[in-house]
Design an enzyme around this catalytic site. Structure first.
Site, PDB file in Angstrom:
ATOM      1  N   HIS A 406     -17.734  17.072 -48.829  1.00 35.14           N
ATOM      2  CA  HIS A 406     -18.537  17.767 -49.748  1.00 35.14           C
ATOM      3  C   HIS A 406     -19.600  16.932 -50.288  1.00 35.14           C
ATOM      4  O   HIS A 406     -20.023  15.638 -49.994  1.00 35.14           O
ATOM      5  CB  HIS A 406     -17.788  17.636 -51.291  1.00 35.14           C
ATOM      6  CG  HIS A 406     -17.017  16.291 -51.442  1.00 35.14           C
ATOM      7  ND1 HIS A 406     -15.630  16.178 -50.924  1.00 35.14           N
ATOM      8  CD2 HIS A 406     -17.392  15.170 -52.098  1.00 35.14           C
ATOM      9  CE1 HIS A 406     -15.542  14.603 -51.241  1.00 35.14           C
ATOM     10  NE2 HIS A 406     -16.864  14.152 -51.637  1.00 35.14           N
ATOM     11  N   TYR A 489     -28.230  12.714 -61.571  1.00 32.58           N
ATOM     12  CA  TYR A 489     -28.591  11.292 -61.484  1.00 32.58           C
ATOM     13  C   TYR A 489     -28.748  10.654 -60.134  1.00 32.58           C
ATOM     14  O   TYR A 489     -29.113   9.405 -59.908  1.00 32.58           O
ATOM     15  CB  TYR A 489     -27.320  10.508 -61.980  1.00 32.58           C
ATOM     16  CG  TYR A 489     -26.172  10.238 -61.162  1.00 32.58           C
ATOM     17  CD1 TYR A 489     -25.110  11.079 -60.835  1.00 32.58           C
ATOM     18  CD2 TYR A 489     -25.818   8.859 -60.992  1.00 32.58           C
ATOM     19  CE1 TYR A 489     -24.272  10.535 -59.844  1.00 32.58           C
ATOM     20  CE2 TYR A 489     -24.870   8.384 -60.247  1.00 32.58           C
ATOM     21  CZ  TYR A 489     -23.975   9.367 -59.634  1.00 32.58           C
ATOM     22  OH  TYR A 489     -23.144   9.027 -58.808  1.00 32.58           O
TER      23      TYR A 489
HETATM   24  C1  LIG Z   1     -13.965  11.037 -52.144  1.00 34.13           C
HETATM   25  C2  LIG Z   1     -15.267  10.184 -52.618  1.00 34.13           C
HETATM   26  C3  LIG Z   1     -15.396   9.374 -53.866  1.00 34.13           C
HETATM   27  C4  LIG Z   1     -16.367   8.850 -54.312  1.00 34.13           C
HETATM   28  N1  LIG Z   1     -16.470   8.077 -55.448  1.00 34.13           N
HETATM   29  C5  LIG Z   1     -17.639   7.230 -55.882  1.00 34.13           C
HETATM   30  C6  LIG Z   1     -17.562   6.577 -56.776  1.00 34.13           C
HETATM   31  O1  LIG Z   1     -16.466   6.408 -57.564  1.00 34.13           O
HETATM   32  N2  LIG Z   1     -18.576   5.969 -57.360  1.00 34.13           N
HETATM   33  C7  LIG Z   1     -19.684   6.156 -56.605  1.00 34.13           C
HETATM   34  O2  LIG Z   1     -20.651   5.337 -57.100  1.00 34.13           O
HETATM   35  N3  LIG Z   1     -19.815   6.817 -55.542  1.00 34.13           N
HETATM   36  C8  LIG Z   1     -18.882   7.269 -55.105  1.00 34.13           C
HETATM   37  N4  LIG Z   1     -18.617   8.041 -53.880  1.00 34.13           N
HETATM   38  C9  LIG Z   1     -20.202   7.813 -52.988  1.00 34.13           C
HETATM   39  C10 LIG Z   1     -20.177   6.864 -51.886  1.00 34.13           C
HETATM   40  O3  LIG Z   1     -19.043   7.054 -51.051  1.00 34.13           O
HETATM   41  C11 LIG Z   1     -20.069   5.584 -52.653  1.00 34.13           C
HETATM   42  O4  LIG Z   1     -20.959   5.276 -53.475  1.00 34.13           O
HETATM   43  C12 LIG Z   1     -20.299   4.261 -51.504  1.00 34.13           C
HETATM   44  O5  LIG Z   1     -20.033   3.080 -52.035  1.00 34.13           O
HETATM   45  C13 LIG Z   1     -21.788   4.310 -50.993  1.00 34.13           C
HETATM   46  O6  LIG Z   1     -21.941   3.771 -49.750  1.00 34.13           O
HETATM   47  P1  LIG Z   1     -22.219   2.213 -49.413  1.00 34.13           P
HETATM   48  O7  LIG Z   1     -21.924   1.356 -50.235  1.00 34.13           O
HETATM   49  O8  LIG Z   1     -21.970   1.901 -47.916  1.00 34.13           O
HETATM   50  O9  LIG Z   1     -23.918   2.465 -49.401  1.00 34.13           O
HETATM   51  P2  LIG Z   1     -24.827   2.528 -48.080  1.00 34.13           P
HETATM   52  O10 LIG Z   1     -24.820   3.927 -47.454  1.00 34.13           O
HETATM   53  O11 LIG Z   1     -25.209   1.520 -47.454  1.00 34.13           O
HETATM   54  O12 LIG Z   1     -26.157   2.637 -49.068  1.00 34.13           O
HETATM   55  C14 LIG Z   1     -26.845   3.685 -49.837  1.00 34.13           C
HETATM   56  C15 LIG Z   1     -28.170   3.946 -49.718  1.00 34.13           C
HETATM   57  O13 LIG Z   1     -28.991   2.959 -50.488  1.00 34.13           O
HETATM   58  C16 LIG Z   1     -29.834   2.542 -49.505  1.00 34.13           C
HETATM   59  N5  LIG Z   1     -29.614   1.138 -49.170  1.00 34.13           N
HETATM   60  C17 LIG Z   1     -28.506   0.623 -48.940  1.00 34.13           C
HETATM   61  N6  LIG Z   1     -28.802  -0.671 -48.713  1.00 34.13           N
HETATM   62  C18 LIG Z   1     -29.989  -0.857 -48.601  1.00 34.13           C
HETATM   63  C19 LIG Z   1     -30.684  -2.194 -48.566  1.00 34.13           C
HETATM   64  N7  LIG Z   1     -30.165  -3.014 -48.317  1.00 34.13           N
HETATM   65  N8  LIG Z   1     -32.016  -2.169 -48.702  1.00 34.13           N
HETATM   66  C20 LIG Z   1     -32.580  -0.955 -49.247  1.00 34.13           C
HETATM   67  N9  LIG Z   1     -31.979   0.029 -49.349  1.00 34.13           N
HETATM   68  C21 LIG Z   1     -30.668   0.209 -49.151  1.00 34.13           C
HETATM   69  C22 LIG Z   1     -30.006   3.622 -48.417  1.00 34.13           C
HETATM   70  O14 LIG Z   1     -30.924   4.623 -48.695  1.00 34.13           O
HETATM   71  C23 LIG Z   1     -28.743   3.958 -48.111  1.00 34.13           C
HETATM   72  O15 LIG Z   1     -28.743   5.305 -47.550  1.00 34.13           O
HETATM   73  C24 LIG Z   1     -17.547   8.867 -53.346  1.00 34.13           C
HETATM   74  C25 LIG Z   1     -17.502   9.295 -52.356  1.00 34.13           C
HETATM   75  C26 LIG Z   1     -16.437   9.956 -51.719  1.00 34.13           C
HETATM   76  C27 LIG Z   1     -16.424  10.894 -50.282  1.00 34.13           C
END
Ligand SMILES: Cc1cc2nc3c(=O)[nH]c(=O)nc-3n(C[C@H](O)[C@H](O)[C@H](O)COP(=O)(O)OP(=O)(O)OC[C@H]3O[C@@H](n4cnc5c(N)ncnc54)[C@H](O)[C@@H]3O)c2cc1C
Length: 544
Positions: A406, A489
């Site tokens: 999704h 957001y």
């Molecule tokens: C079922 C489900 C539930 C979820 N629930 C939540 C929730 O409760 N809260 C929430 O916030 N999200 C939620 N999410 C969304 C997501 O899964 C999370 O936010 C997740 O933590 C993001 O992935 P990441 O931390 O690996 O970020 P990344 O994928 O590493 O980073 C996200 C983006 O930030 C930028 N970025 C990352 N690192 C850097 C860096 N070092 N320097 C510059 N730019 C950078 C890039 O553009 C990157 O694409 C959910 C998703 C699903 C599928």
């Protein structure tokens, strides 16, 4: 393999050789099998030419290696796309905005650099996941909590930079707000520290956020102005106890005072945990998404399916007949038992102005929880990372035909009951017209203190035609939201241009400012072109 636009095979191959020299051959990935791992598993473009694909990935292990990669990218004009753990499912995964970009994968930089127990803070590298930090704190006998989003496998830095959120006390739930100080590699390869980190030998980098002069940290969130290599966060000292109490109200218009009182109590610090609104007549589930575990009773389904949605009087009659609340809210408190019990008593007193309000016997735990208690609770409320939320996509009796994933449609709505009624009406009417599932009583979520977010999971399927229709529907909802003064957001790359275009005050002054900054600090436009609608000069007009 998709090459970056305007880059020949030979230039690309030379850049790859340079990346290999900088980080080691084992840490540069170009095979189709490796690059598959950087595709967005929830891409709305899967199977279509427009799917955003990486040309390669590079995984440095130190700040110096990040600097080297950035310099090479500049020399060869190769776009790079930084990710921390790359688990941004629902908001784009680890796939770049611009096909052909080289993913700069920071997972190997996974050290917890510092934990300050007394001041309740930490300093971490991008590859540190919520699981990693939790284990580190547990292993060292720390009494500090983390605040984790639903999936605990993501990183503190990636989540905060995309302005994600969690579930504990308000001070920690907004992950970007809870950060304190960052280190950034700029597009020219220079390293910058923000806040007190700019003072050589500073002793307060993780204690005082703004430092001196313009506070620029926000420029590095939801943007493409640098590669963040370290970030500090404030952590929550483990409270002595936790209490949760629930109220249910029975009249349609009761939502208005319920929300007003809830907001006033939060702004007064009477409760510190996340308030959770729900719709008991659909399902007395207490967690966001929990109502998805079981379908509403058949009679409620009939009511909800009525053209134009159920009339308030019908809902009230159903609630009276079945002795179930129309609206509910769970209030959560962290602190010593006598204090949280007094806070709950005061909450009940304030809510008693709503005629017929009914309160539950509160649930109380001394902290830390026992392992048996951990098994039963909503873990993220206690800062315990897990992956349970993925039940929402899984095959189950209520979801026999799961979708592939999704994309979250998540507009910000003012925090008042009347606006919730309006959003419910506007979005269910639009959904009906667009052929989407209709939820006339969708409830607002309360991650942030001052505003609501409405969150709808927009289905991604393997049916290309359906995905196309859904993309058009998503854009239409964005347009309708903006028309009503409700902006998103956060979003996936597929919709970042469309949403940035809605933030158009004074002929897009905000985007024009972003572009001016981009041109000044990244003239070759190598860092994440297109991220959040910010394109470098040579690619402007490339908008999706
Ligand atoms: C079922 C489900 C539930 C979820 N629930 C939540 C929730 O409760 N809260 C929430 O916030 N999200 C939620 N999410 C969304 C997501 O899964 C999370 O936010 C997740 O933590 C993001 O992935 P990441 O931390 O690996 O970020 P990344 O994928 O590493 O980073 C996200 C983006 O930030 C930028 N970025 C990352 N690192 C850097 C860096 N070092 N320097 C510059 N730019 C950078 C890039 O553009 C990157 O694409 C959910 C998703 C699903 C599928």
């Amino acid at each position: 393999m998709k090459l970056p636009p305007g880059i020949s095979d030979s230039v690309f191959n030379s850049a790859v050789r340079e990346f290999e020299r900088a980080v080691g051959k084992d840490w540069v990935y170009t095979s189709a099998a490796d690059l598959d791992l950087y595709r967005d598993a929830y891409s709305p473009f899967k199977g279509e030419e427009e799917e955003r694909l990486a040309s390669a990935a590079v995984a440095p292990s130190s700040v110096e290696e990040v600097q080297a990669v950035v310099r090479i990218a500049n020399q060869y004009k190769i776009p790079i796309y930084p990710i921390s753990t790359g688990k941004n499912l629902g908001y784009g995964g680890s796939a770049p905005n611009l096909s052909g970009s080289v993913v700069l994968d920071l997972k190997r930089m996974n050290r917890v650099l510092e934990v300050d127990e007394a001041n309740a803070s930490c300093l971490v590298e991008p590859g540190v996941s919520y699981f990693d930090l939790y284990r580190h704190l547990q292993a060292n006998g720390s009494r500090l909590w983390i605040d984790t989003p639903d999936p605990g496998w993501g990183s503190l830095i990636g989540n905060a930079l995309d302005r994600g959120g969690g579930y504990t006390a308000a001070k920690y739930r907004n992950h970007f707000d809870a950060h304190c100080g960052m280190e950034v590699v700029l597009a020219n390869g220079e390293v910058l520290r923000t806040g007190m980190g700019a003072l050589p030998g500073a002793r307060t980098w993780q204690q005082y956020k703004s430092g001196f002069g313009p506070w620029i940290d926000g420029l590095f969130s939801q943007s493409n102005f640098g590669v963040v290599t370290k970030m500090g966060f404030w952590l929550m000292p483990q409270p002595d106890g936790y209490l949760a109490g629930r109220v249910e109200v029975f009249q349609y218009e009761d939502l208005i005072p319920l929300v007003d009182i809830m907001t006033n109590l939060e702004n007064n610090g009477i409760y510190t945990g996340m308030p959770m609104l729900d719709v008991p007549l659909i399902n007395p589930g207490l967690l966001p998404g929990e109502s998805l575990r079981a379908p509403p009773p058949a009679e409620v389904q009939t009511l909800l399916g009525k053209p134009g949605g159920p009339a308030p009087a019908e809902l009230e009659a159903y609630c009276k007949q079945h002795d179930v609340g129309l609206w509910g809210c769970k209030f959560q408190y962290y602190g010593p038992e006598d204090i949280v019990r007094a806070q709950w008593a005061y909450t009940m007193k304030r809510l008693s102005v709503i005629a017929g309000a009914r309160f539950s016997e509160p649930e109380f735990y001394n902290l830390p929880l026992t392992p048996e208690q951990v098994d039963k609770v909503h873990k993220v409320t206690f800062g315990i990372p897990n992956l349970e939320m993925f039940f929402i996509g899984a095959r189950s009796p209520t979801n026999p035909n799961p979708t592939r994933g999704h994309i979250w449609f998540s507009p910000i709505i003012p925090r008042n009951g009347r606006e919730v009624f309006k959003a419910q009406r506007v979005f269910s009417e639009a959904s009906r017209q667009l052929g989407l599932p209709v939820f006339p009583l969708a409830m607002a979520t309360t991650y942030w203190e001052r505003a609501f977010i409405f969150i709808f999971g927009f289905p991604i399927t393997d049916d290309i035609e359906l995905n196309r229709r859904n993309r058009a529907a998503f854009r239409e909802l964005v347009r309708i939201g903006a028309e009503n003064g409700w902006g998103e957001y956060r979003t996936a790359p597929a919709y970042q241009d469309a949403i940035m275009a809605t933030y158009s005050f004074n002929n897009h002054a905000l985007l024009r400012f972003h572009e001016t900054v981009k041109d000044a600090i990244d003239p070759n436009g190598i860092i994440a072109p297109g991220r959040y609608g910010i394109w470098p000069k040579h690619l402007r007009g490339n908008k999706a």
